[in-house]
Design an enzyme around this catalytic site. Structure first.
Site, PDB file in Angstrom:
ATOM      1  NE  ARG A  39      -5.826 -89.609  45.515  1.00  0.00           N
ATOM      2  CZ  ARG A  39      -6.831 -88.924  44.985  1.00  0.00           C
ATOM      3  NH1 ARG A  39      -7.916 -88.714  45.665  1.00  0.00           N
ATOM      4  NH2 ARG A  39      -6.752 -88.464  43.761  1.00  0.00           N
ATOM      5  CG  ASP A  76       2.143 -91.120  36.582  1.00  0.00           C
ATOM      6  OD1 ASP A  76       3.090 -90.311  36.494  1.00  0.00           O
ATOM      7  OD2 ASP A  76       1.515 -91.312  37.633  1.00  0.00           O
ATOM      8  CG  ASP A 112       5.170 -93.369  36.920  1.00  0.00           C
ATOM      9  OD1 ASP A 112       5.776 -92.831  37.868  1.00  0.00           O
ATOM     10  OD2 ASP A 112       4.273 -94.225  37.074  1.00  0.00           O
ATOM     11  CB  THR A 155      -9.076 -87.891  54.406  1.00  0.00           C
ATOM     12  OG1 THR A 155      -7.974 -87.296  53.710  1.00  0.00           O
ATOM     13  CG2 THR A 155      -8.864 -87.769  55.899  1.00  0.00           C
TER      14      THR A 155
HETATM   15  N1  URA Z   1      -1.718 -87.277  36.202  1.00  0.00           N
HETATM   16  C1  URA Z   1      -1.106 -87.916  35.180  1.00  0.00           C
HETATM   17  O1  URA Z   1       0.109 -88.019  35.132  1.00  0.00           O
HETATM   18  N2  URA Z   1      -1.870 -88.441  34.199  1.00  0.00           N
HETATM   19  C2  URA Z   1      -3.217 -88.355  34.196  1.00  0.00           C
HETATM   20  O2  URA Z   1      -3.856 -88.849  33.271  1.00  0.00           O
HETATM   21  C3  URA Z   1      -3.838 -87.689  35.274  1.00  0.00           C
HETATM   22  C4  URA Z   1      -3.063 -87.162  36.263  1.00  0.00           C
END
Ligand code: URA
Length: 242
Positions: free
Chosen positions: A136, A234, A237, A140
């Site tokens: 990202r 995530d 992670d 923007t």
């Molecule tokens: N990316 C992720 O790792 N988890 C989500 O819930 C959305 C995007």
């Protein structure tokens, strides 16, 4: 909540009566001929239960994710063309079978997509794998292509695009546009992911009607931070860090 209720179904093999089986949330159905959701088997639901649990430790998260990735890759390969192949068995008989036709490659969307590379390598020995980094843009807040390294002859290959979480589809859309700009026809792209959002799937199916999506599960929706609900947090992670 504005998120529609998730469908539940009795889960388990036939040795129990339907009403005695535990109920689990299963994938939302998607009526689109190019969206392929893995069969909602007891195994798949149990594997997803493990990786969705916030108390699952990293080693287990990796192990169970890898099992789902393997299922996705095997299903993805079912969508590639085959040609007839007759072979002779050691006892001198003929078996009429098939073999794969055409070349493939993997393309992982960094970083989380790289977690799916090994599953592809386990099924396709010495497969070529390209990479795309999209992040990202701070100013923007739109996705921006930072880096790509793709096989030179990618236009002649079927591409298995790898990204475990298909949320808004912003990065995946940009990745598909990169592939198309390198000459890969849309119908030769297969997007493999573990969990998809209905929003992401809908926007993709409209924009790329010929591209195929293979997913293990379509979840309920997205939260205000664009995390998938209920999701698993995530993915990158949990696979790489925690
Ligand atoms: N990316 C992720 O790792 N988890 C989500 O819930 C959305 C995007």
């Amino acid at each position: 909540s504005t998120v529609p209720e998730a469908p539940a179904a009795p889960i388990g093999p036939k040795y129990k009566e339907e009403e005695e089986k535990p109920h689990a949330t299963v994938s939302k159905p998607i009526k689109h001929s190019n969206v392929h959701i893995l069969p909602q088997t007891p195994q798949l639901i149990a594997l997803l239960t493990m990786i969705r649990d916030k108390s699952t430790v990293r080693g287990d998260f990796i192990f169970y994710s890898n099992r789902i990735i393997r299922l996705l890759v095997e299903e993805g390969l079912n969508h590639l063309p085959v040609i007839s192949s007759s072979v002779t068995t050691p006892i001198g008989h003929t078996y009429s079978g098939v073999k794969f036709e055409g070349k493939i490659c993997g393309v992982s969307i960094m970083r989380a997509g790289e977690a799916m590379e090994q599953g592809l390598r386990d099924c396709c020995r010495s497969v070529r794998i390209g990479k795309i980094l999209i992040q990202r843009d701070e100013e923007t807040s739109k996705p921006r292509l930072f880096y790509d390294k793709l096989p030179e002859d990618i236009a002649q290959r079927y591409c298995l695009l790898l990204d475990p979480m298909f949320a808004t589809g912003g990065s995946a859309t940009m990745a598909v546009e990169v592939l198309i700009s390198r000459g890969v026809p849309e119908e030769r792209i297969l997007f493999l992911n573990l969990i998809a959002s209905p929003e992401g799937i809908r926007s993709f199916a409209e924009r790329f009607p010929l591209l195929r999506i293979v997913t293990a599960f379509v979840d309920q929706g997205l939260d205000e931070k664009n995390y998938i609900i209920p999701g698993l947090g995530d993915f990158g992670d949990r696979f790489y860090c925690i």
